[in-house]
Design an enzyme around this catalytic site. Sequence first.
Site, PDB file in Angstrom:
ATOM      1  N   LYS A 197      -8.913 -32.552  25.261  1.00 52.00           N
ATOM      2  CA  LYS A 197     -10.242 -33.065  24.914  1.00 52.00           C
ATOM      3  C   LYS A 197     -11.172 -32.841  26.097  1.00 52.00           C
ATOM      4  O   LYS A 197     -11.006 -33.429  27.159  1.00 52.00           O
ATOM      5  CB  LYS A 197     -10.167 -34.553  24.568  1.00 52.00           C
ATOM      6  CG  LYS A 197     -11.492 -35.151  24.126  1.00 52.00           C
ATOM      7  CD  LYS A 197     -11.309 -36.614  23.737  1.00 52.00           C
ATOM      8  CE  LYS A 197     -12.608 -37.246  23.290  1.00 52.00           C
ATOM      9  NZ  LYS A 197     -12.445 -38.659  22.930  1.00 52.00           N
ATOM     10  N   LYS A 250     -10.190 -30.341  21.114  1.00 55.10           N
ATOM     11  CA  LYS A 250     -11.542 -30.828  20.823  1.00 55.10           C
ATOM     12  C   LYS A 250     -12.457 -30.507  22.002  1.00 55.10           C
ATOM     13  O   LYS A 250     -12.115 -30.853  23.128  1.00 55.10           O
ATOM     14  CB  LYS A 250     -11.492 -32.341  20.580  1.00 55.10           C
ATOM     15  CG  LYS A 250     -12.828 -32.976  20.268  1.00 55.10           C
ATOM     16  CD  LYS A 250     -12.696 -34.478  20.094  1.00 55.10           C
ATOM     17  CE  LYS A 250     -14.046 -35.106  19.766  1.00 55.10           C
ATOM     18  NZ  LYS A 250     -13.967 -36.573  19.666  1.00 55.10           N
TER      19      LYS A 250
END
Length: 326
Positions: A197, A250
Amino acid sequence: MKNMPEFKRHRRLRSSAAMRSMVRETHISTDDLIYPLFILEGENTKNEVPSMPGVYQITMDILKEEVKEIHSLGIKSMILFGVPNEKDEHGTGAYIKDGIIQEATRVIKKEVPDMLVIADTCLCEYTSHGHCGVIHNQDVDNDESLALLAKTAVSQAEAGADIIAPSNMMDGFVTVIRKALDEAGFTNIPIMSYAVKYASSFYGPFRDAADSTPQFGDRKSYQMDPANRLEAMREAESDMQEGADFLIVKPALSYLDIVRDVKNKFNAPVVAYNVSGEYSMVKAAALNGWINEKELVLEKLTSMKRAGADLIITYFAKDVAKWLSE
């Protein structure tokens, strides 16, 4: 033409729509899609997110009809984010028995029992400061935050969540959550880890939707530097060793190289998160008539599948499901 040099005629396999369909290598189906939902406290409220046209914050009573519609479109899984009325320094609303995600999970499971409910497991939506853990000296205390994340995961599992998706990027979060789930008797509940992330500018609209903007500083001390590639492999490897069952990358669109790296290296389902900024850019261009939204979205999601994603979290899920059925 005579004396034409020999060459490969690749166009033979592109000569018609039927031919192109026959040899197509990458496909999207509703089985690939995970739809994010933002759940509000209160009643009879459906607020469109200003920076995300077509995305809404909804209350529990509206959720009942929403989940039926989603299921009717063939979408089999959703990920839940809470927008509570009250927040505090320790994010208590994330792990209390009657928390908003816990209650939403119960509603969904009652209305559509076979819908897969993925619970976003973080504190930022519930903390008054907007960070993903406990704050000491203007910094997130990694280890103290882990205890609260473990409580949150167990509470979500008790409410009926099928998958726990920790998004906080604390070191050790997978192993602590896995241990807590196992000790609570939830050995069969998988963890969909936000393993990779990045600290991305693509998250801006989400913070409008989830009301989770940090009240000071930023999240760069715990989310990853967008310039780093090898670090992503270290993060994913740690999570696999600690017991992750899925690996999320992500954002997706600017990190397709990372999606491919993760897919090549690890034997686990890879999830690409088609994040809010990626959604809003397309929506803005479509509303201005600058692009063909359907064609662009399907091309974009196909690129994520081609890069190696097995699943895609996307705000376009309902639209895509309708397009696929045409």
